[in-house]
Design a protein around this motif. Sequence first.
Motif, mmCIF file in Angstrom:
data_model
loop_
_atom_site.group_PDB
_atom_site.id
_atom_site.type_symbol
_atom_site.label_atom_id
_atom_site.label_comp_id
_atom_site.label_asym_id
_atom_site.label_seq_id
_atom_site.Cartn_x
_atom_site.Cartn_y
_atom_site.Cartn_z
ATOM 1 N N LEU A 139 -0.442 -6.854 -4.352
ATOM 2 C CA LEU A 139 -0.834 -5.438 -4.392
ATOM 3 C C LEU A 139 -1.570 -5.032 -3.114
ATOM 4 O O LEU A 139 -1.330 -3.941 -2.573
ATOM 5 N N LYS A 140 -2.452 -5.910 -2.622
ATOM 6 C CA LYS A 140 -3.160 -5.612 -1.373
ATOM 7 C C LYS A 140 -2.186 -5.527 -0.203
ATOM 8 O O LYS A 140 -2.288 -4.635 0.643
ATOM 9 N N GLU A 141 -1.244 -6.461 -0.157
ATOM 10 C CA GLU A 141 -0.243 -6.456 0.916
ATOM 11 C C GLU A 141 0.631 -5.207 0.819
ATOM 12 O O GLU A 141 0.980 -4.600 1.833
ATOM 13 N N SER A 142 0.959 -4.814 -0.388
ATOM 14 C CA SER A 142 1.769 -3.614 -0.589
ATOM 15 C C SER A 142 1.026 -2.372 -0.082
ATOM 16 O O SER A 142 1.616 -1.516 0.585
ATOM 17 N N GLU A 143 -0.262 -2.277 -0.403
ATOM 18 C CA GLU A 143 -1.071 -1.152 0.090
ATOM 19 C C GLU A 143 -1.126 -1.152 1.610
ATOM 20 O O GLU A 143 -1.000 -0.101 2.252
ATOM 21 N N ARG A 144 -1.327 -2.338 2.207
ATOM 22 C CA ARG A 144 -1.395 -2.445 3.661
ATOM 23 C C ARG A 144 -0.083 -1.996 4.299
ATOM 24 O O ARG A 144 -0.077 -1.247 5.269
ATOM 25 N N LEU A 145 1.027 -2.435 3.719
ATOM 26 C CA LEU A 145 2.337 -2.056 4.260
ATOM 27 C C LEU A 145 2.600 -0.564 4.112
ATOM 28 O O LEU A 145 3.188 0.054 5.006
ATOM 29 N N GLU A 146 2.179 0.006 2.997
ATOM 30 C CA GLU A 146 2.354 1.444 2.816
ATOM 31 C C GLU A 146 1.556 2.233 3.852
ATOM 32 O O GLU A 146 2.037 3.232 4.400
#
Length: 147
Positions: A118-125
Amino acid sequence: MSGAGKKIADVAFKAGRTIDWEGMAKMLVSDEARKEFATLRRAFDEVNSTLQTKFSQEPEPIDWEYYRKGIGSRLVDMYKQAYESIEVPKYVDKVTPEYKSKFDALLVELKEAEGKSLKESERLEKEIAEVQELKFDDEIRNDYWGY
């Protein structure tokens, strides 16, 4: 049927009703994962169906009098005595305790991996938003207005 077999069938049936198959299916992103998930669900349903039909039924009672008339009471009594002396050992689950700790550890790892994901997804977004903003700024700087 033995009480243990009936209990296993009941537990499997209840487990099938409490599993959120649709909720889990919504989390899958790749086609391969969806295919494997469908295979898992089919296998679970087949085992559950087998448990419900095969192991939840009591055996037909033996009509000893019918056999006494056709075969003779001495032989039938001998078989009846042998049949009634059979003791089916109760199942003792030694596997679940062995793997419960491993399963719990995997659940902890799963939660950690979910948090990282989830953290990586937020960072990528955020990164995608920044790149799109930079692209828009470059288009304005280069006088490209889309026509």
